[in-house]
Scaffold this motif. Sequence first.
Motif, PDB file in Angstrom:
ATOM      1  N   HIS A 287       8.479   4.264 -12.110  1.00  0.00           N
ATOM      2  CA  HIS A 287       7.625   3.205 -12.641  1.00  0.00           C
ATOM      3  C   HIS A 287       8.063   1.822 -12.184  1.00  0.00           C
ATOM      4  O   HIS A 287       7.373   0.836 -12.461  1.00  0.00           O
ATOM      5  N   ALA A 288       9.161   1.725 -11.469  1.00  0.00           N
ATOM      6  CA  ALA A 288       9.599   0.438 -10.921  1.00  0.00           C
ATOM      7  C   ALA A 288       8.855   0.100  -9.633  1.00  0.00           C
ATOM      8  O   ALA A 288       8.818  -1.064  -9.233  1.00  0.00           O
ATOM      9  N   LEU A 289       8.264   1.082  -8.976  1.00  0.00           N
ATOM     10  CA  LEU A 289       7.615   0.840  -7.688  1.00  0.00           C
ATOM     11  C   LEU A 289       6.465  -0.172  -7.749  1.00  0.00           C
ATOM     12  O   LEU A 289       6.363  -1.009  -6.855  1.00  0.00           O
ATOM     13  N   PRO A 290       5.589  -0.138  -8.757  1.00  0.00           N
ATOM     14  CA  PRO A 290       4.532  -1.162  -8.770  1.00  0.00           C
ATOM     15  C   PRO A 290       5.088  -2.582  -8.888  1.00  0.00           C
ATOM     16  O   PRO A 290       4.556  -3.511  -8.292  1.00  0.00           O
ATOM     17  N   PHE A 291       6.173  -2.749  -9.632  1.00  0.00           N
ATOM     18  CA  PHE A 291       6.775  -4.077  -9.766  1.00  0.00           C
ATOM     19  C   PHE A 291       7.391  -4.531  -8.449  1.00  0.00           C
ATOM     20  O   PHE A 291       7.290  -5.700  -8.082  1.00  0.00           O
ATOM     21  N   VAL A 292       8.004  -3.616  -7.738  1.00  0.00           N
ATOM     22  CA  VAL A 292       8.567  -3.944  -6.430  1.00  0.00           C
ATOM     23  C   VAL A 292       7.437  -4.295  -5.462  1.00  0.00           C
ATOM     24  O   VAL A 292       7.549  -5.242  -4.683  1.00  0.00           O
ATOM     25  N   ALA A 293       6.347  -3.544  -5.520  1.00  0.00           N
ATOM     26  CA  ALA A 293       5.211  -3.801  -4.633  1.00  0.00           C
ATOM     27  C   ALA A 293       4.608  -5.176  -4.892  1.00  0.00           C
ATOM     28  O   ALA A 293       4.297  -5.921  -3.952  1.00  0.00           O
TER      29      ALA A 293
ATOM     30  N   PHE B 219       3.905  14.866  -8.477  1.00  0.00           N
ATOM     31  CA  PHE B 219       5.240  15.439  -8.575  1.00  0.00           C
ATOM     32  C   PHE B 219       5.910  15.222  -9.925  1.00  0.00           C
ATOM     33  O   PHE B 219       7.001  15.715 -10.151  1.00  0.00           O
ATOM     34  N   HIS B 220       5.288  14.460 -10.824  1.00  0.00           N
ATOM     35  CA  HIS B 220       5.847  14.180 -12.149  1.00  0.00           C
ATOM     36  C   HIS B 220       7.287  13.700 -12.038  1.00  0.00           C
ATOM     37  O   HIS B 220       8.212  14.271 -12.613  1.00  0.00           O
ATOM     38  N   ALA B 221       7.460  12.659 -11.267  1.00  0.00           N
ATOM     39  CA  ALA B 221       8.781  12.093 -10.983  1.00  0.00           C
ATOM     40  C   ALA B 221       9.386  11.481 -12.244  1.00  0.00           C
ATOM     41  O   ALA B 221       8.683  11.219 -13.226  1.00  0.00           O
ATOM     42  N   PRO B 222      10.683  11.236 -12.239  1.00  0.00           N
ATOM     43  CA  PRO B 222      11.329  10.638 -13.414  1.00  0.00           C
ATOM     44  C   PRO B 222      10.844   9.214 -13.667  1.00  0.00           C
ATOM     45  O   PRO B 222      10.122   8.627 -12.860  1.00  0.00           O
TER      46      PRO B 222
ATOM     47  N   ALA C 108       0.819  -1.207   0.000  1.00  0.00           N
ATOM     48  CA  ALA C 108       0.000   0.000   0.000  1.00  0.00           C
ATOM     49  C   ALA C 108       0.857   1.263   0.000  1.00  0.00           C
ATOM     50  O   ALA C 108       0.585   2.212  -0.754  1.00  0.00           O
ATOM     51  N   VAL C 109       1.904   1.277   0.802  1.00  0.00           N
ATOM     52  CA  VAL C 109       2.766   2.457   0.871  1.00  0.00           C
ATOM     53  C   VAL C 109       3.485   2.681  -0.453  1.00  0.00           C
ATOM     54  O   VAL C 109       3.565   3.812  -0.951  1.00  0.00           O
ATOM     55  N   LEU C 110       3.998   1.612  -1.053  1.00  0.00           N
ATOM     56  CA  LEU C 110       4.686   1.755  -2.337  1.00  0.00           C
ATOM     57  C   LEU C 110       3.743   2.237  -3.432  1.00  0.00           C
ATOM     58  O   LEU C 110       4.126   3.056  -4.277  1.00  0.00           O
ATOM     59  N   MET C 111       2.523   1.751  -3.417  1.00  0.00           N
ATOM     60  CA  MET C 111       1.564   2.200  -4.435  1.00  0.00           C
ATOM     61  C   MET C 111       1.165   3.658  -4.216  1.00  0.00           C
ATOM     62  O   MET C 111       0.995   4.413  -5.183  1.00  0.00           O
ATOM     63  N   ILE C 112       1.052   4.084  -2.963  1.00  0.00           N
ATOM     64  CA  ILE C 112       0.755   5.488  -2.683  1.00  0.00           C
ATOM     65  C   ILE C 112       1.903   6.377  -3.156  1.00  0.00           C
ATOM     66  O   ILE C 112       1.683   7.408  -3.797  1.00  0.00           O
ATOM     67  N   PHE C 113       3.139   5.963  -2.876  1.00  0.00           N
ATOM     68  CA  PHE C 113       4.300   6.727  -3.353  1.00  0.00           C
ATOM     69  C   PHE C 113       4.329   6.781  -4.869  1.00  0.00           C
ATOM     70  O   PHE C 113       4.658   7.805  -5.470  1.00  0.00           O
ATOM     71  N   TYR C 114       3.986   5.661  -5.515  1.00  0.00           N
ATOM     72  CA  TYR C 114       3.967   5.632  -6.982  1.00  0.00           C
ATOM     73  C   TYR C 114       2.926   6.609  -7.530  1.00  0.00           C
ATOM     74  O   TYR C 114       3.217   7.409  -8.425  1.00  0.00           O
ATOM     75  N   LEU C 115       1.732   6.542  -6.985  1.00  0.00           N
ATOM     76  CA  LEU C 115       0.672   7.417  -7.479  1.00  0.00           C
ATOM     77  C   LEU C 115       0.990   8.894  -7.223  1.00  0.00           C
ATOM     78  O   LEU C 115       0.735   9.741  -8.073  1.00  0.00           O
ATOM     79  N   LEU C 116       1.548   9.187  -6.058  1.00  0.00           N
ATOM     80  CA  LEU C 116       1.968  10.559  -5.787  1.00  0.00           C
ATOM     81  C   LEU C 116       3.062  11.000  -6.746  1.00  0.00           C
ATOM     82  O   LEU C 116       3.047  12.131  -7.254  1.00  0.00           O
TER      83      LEU C 116
END
Length: 52
Positions: free
Chosen positions: A29-35, A22-25, A9-17
């Motif tokens: 996009h690796a965060l959902p795979f890690v989650a 923040f339009h991160a680099p 849940a935390v990783l997905m929230i960080f990904y969505l944010l």
Amino acid sequence: MNMAWAVFAVLMIFYLLGVFQFHAPSSIHALPFVAIAVLVLDYFIAKPFKKH
């Protein structure tokens, strides 16, 4: 809720944010795979040790 679901849940929230706020680099996009990997590893590794 066990720890794997909390990490997921935390990783997905960080990904969505990162994507929408923040339009991160593109590395974000690796965060959902890690989650998902956390959930899969929890299922296969911790399943024999969990008590019902």
